[in-house]
Motif scaffolding. Structure first.
Motif, short mmCIF file in Angstrom:
data_model
loop_
_atom_site.label_atom_id
_atom_site.label_comp_id
_atom_site.label_asym_id
_atom_site.label_seq_id
_atom_site.Cartn_x
_atom_site.Cartn_y
_atom_site.Cartn_z
N UNK A 51 -25.26 -68.38 111.71
CA UNK A 51 -26.13 -68.53 110.83
C UNK A 51 -25.34 -67.41 109.78
N UNK A 52 -25.49 -65.93 109.71
CA UNK A 52 -25.65 -65.27 108.84
C UNK A 52 -24.55 -65.65 108.64
N UNK A 53 -23.06 -66.29 109.15
CA UNK A 53 -21.41 -66.61 108.44
C UNK A 53 -21.79 -68.02 107.11
N UNK A 54 -22.86 -69.11 107.96
CA UNK A 54 -23.52 -70.22 107.08
C UNK A 54 -23.97 -69.68 105.63
N UNK A 55 -24.64 -68.73 105.87
CA UNK A 55 -25.61 -68.18 104.83
C UNK A 55 -24.56 -67.60 103.82
N UNK A 56 -23.98 -67.09 104.26
CA UNK A 56 -23.29 -65.87 103.07
C UNK A 56 -21.64 -66.87 102.75
N UNK A 57 -21.56 -67.65 103.09
CA UNK A 57 -20.01 -68.22 102.92
C UNK A 57 -20.70 -69.84 102.43
N UNK A 58 -21.43 -69.81 102.30
CA UNK A 58 -22.13 -71.04 101.85
C UNK A 58 -23.48 -72.40 101.32
N UNK A 59 -24.44 -71.12 101.55
CA UNK A 59 -25.58 -70.99 101.18
C UNK A 59 -26.09 -72.35 102.42
N UNK A 60 -26.22 -72.57 103.45
CA UNK A 60 -26.41 -73.38 104.48
C UNK A 60 -27.52 -71.65 105.22
N UNK A 61 -28.32 -72.72 105.30
CA UNK A 61 -29.82 -71.88 105.82
C UNK A 61 -30.35 -72.57 106.73
N UNK A 62 -30.11 -72.00 107.92
CA UNK A 62 -30.26 -72.57 108.88
C UNK A 62 -31.01 -71.30 109.82
N UNK A 63 -31.68 -71.47 111.25
CA UNK A 63 -31.62 -70.66 111.93
C UNK A 63 -31.28 -70.63 113.53
N UNK A 64 -31.51 -69.52 113.77
CA UNK A 64 -31.07 -69.38 115.47
C UNK A 64 -32.65 -69.80 116.29
N UNK A 65 -32.13 -70.29 117.52
CA UNK A 65 -33.22 -71.14 118.28
C UNK A 65 -32.87 -70.78 119.91
N UNK A 66 -31.99 -69.35 120.10
CA UNK A 66 -31.68 -68.70 121.40
C UNK A 66 -30.90 -68.13 121.03
N UNK A 67 -30.41 -67.86 121.66
CA UNK A 67 -28.53 -66.90 121.69
C UNK A 67 -27.70 -67.48 121.10
N UNK A 68 -27.61 -68.82 121.88
CA UNK A 68 -26.56 -69.78 121.79
C UNK A 68 -26.77 -71.18 121.12
N UNK A 69 -27.36 -71.29 120.03
CA UNK A 69 -28.75 -72.52 119.75
C UNK A 69 -29.17 -71.69 118.31
N UNK A 70 -28.69 -72.91 117.34
CA UNK A 70 -28.77 -73.22 116.49
C UNK A 70 -30.15 -74.45 115.59
N UNK A 71 -30.92 -74.34 114.50
CA UNK A 71 -32.10 -75.25 114.52
C UNK A 71 -31.50 -75.55 113.05
N UNK A 72 -31.37 -76.52 112.40
CA UNK A 72 -30.97 -77.42 110.98
C UNK A 72 -32.64 -78.63 110.56
N UNK A 73 -32.48 -77.99 109.75
CA UNK A 73 -33.92 -78.92 109.49
C UNK A 73 -33.41 -79.30 107.57
N UNK A 74 -33.65 -81.02 107.70
CA UNK A 74 -33.32 -81.48 106.76
C UNK A 74 -34.61 -81.74 106.00
N UNK A 75 -34.54 -81.53 104.79
CA UNK A 75 -36.39 -82.32 103.66
C UNK A 75 -36.11 -82.28 102.60
#
Length: 80
Positions: A51-75
């Motif tokens: 999640x940190x790398x996606x934000x820093x490298x690509x300006x992609x905002x997403x969130x953790x949904x657990x230690x090994x899970x990521x949540x993306x939302x389109x809007x």
């Protein structure tokens, strides 16, 4: 924004298909029915680090949904 939910759902499906093709990502795109895409990561991958790398490298905002899970939302602010 309910008028464009179908657009958000279609974009989430496109995102799910792309994410499912990445090694280490566990996701069945057929299970994505809304504008929320949750992925699980293979053992040894850290959701927080990715999640940190996606934000820093690509300006992609997403969130953790657990230690090994990521949540993306389109809007309305997300384009194809």
């Amino acid at each position: 924004m309910t008028g464009r939910l179908a657009e958000d759902h279609a974009l989430a499906q496109k995102l799910a298909l792309g994410l499912a093709a990445i090694p280490g990502v566990v996701l069945d795109p057929a299970q994505v029915e809304t504008n929320i895409v949750k992925i699980d990561l293979a053992e040894g991958l850290s959701a927080g680090e990715i999640v940190s790398q996606l934000k820093a490298d690509y300006s992609v905002l997403c969130g953790t949904a657990g230690k090994n899970s990521i949540r993306f939302v389109t809007h309305y602010q997300i384009s194809a």
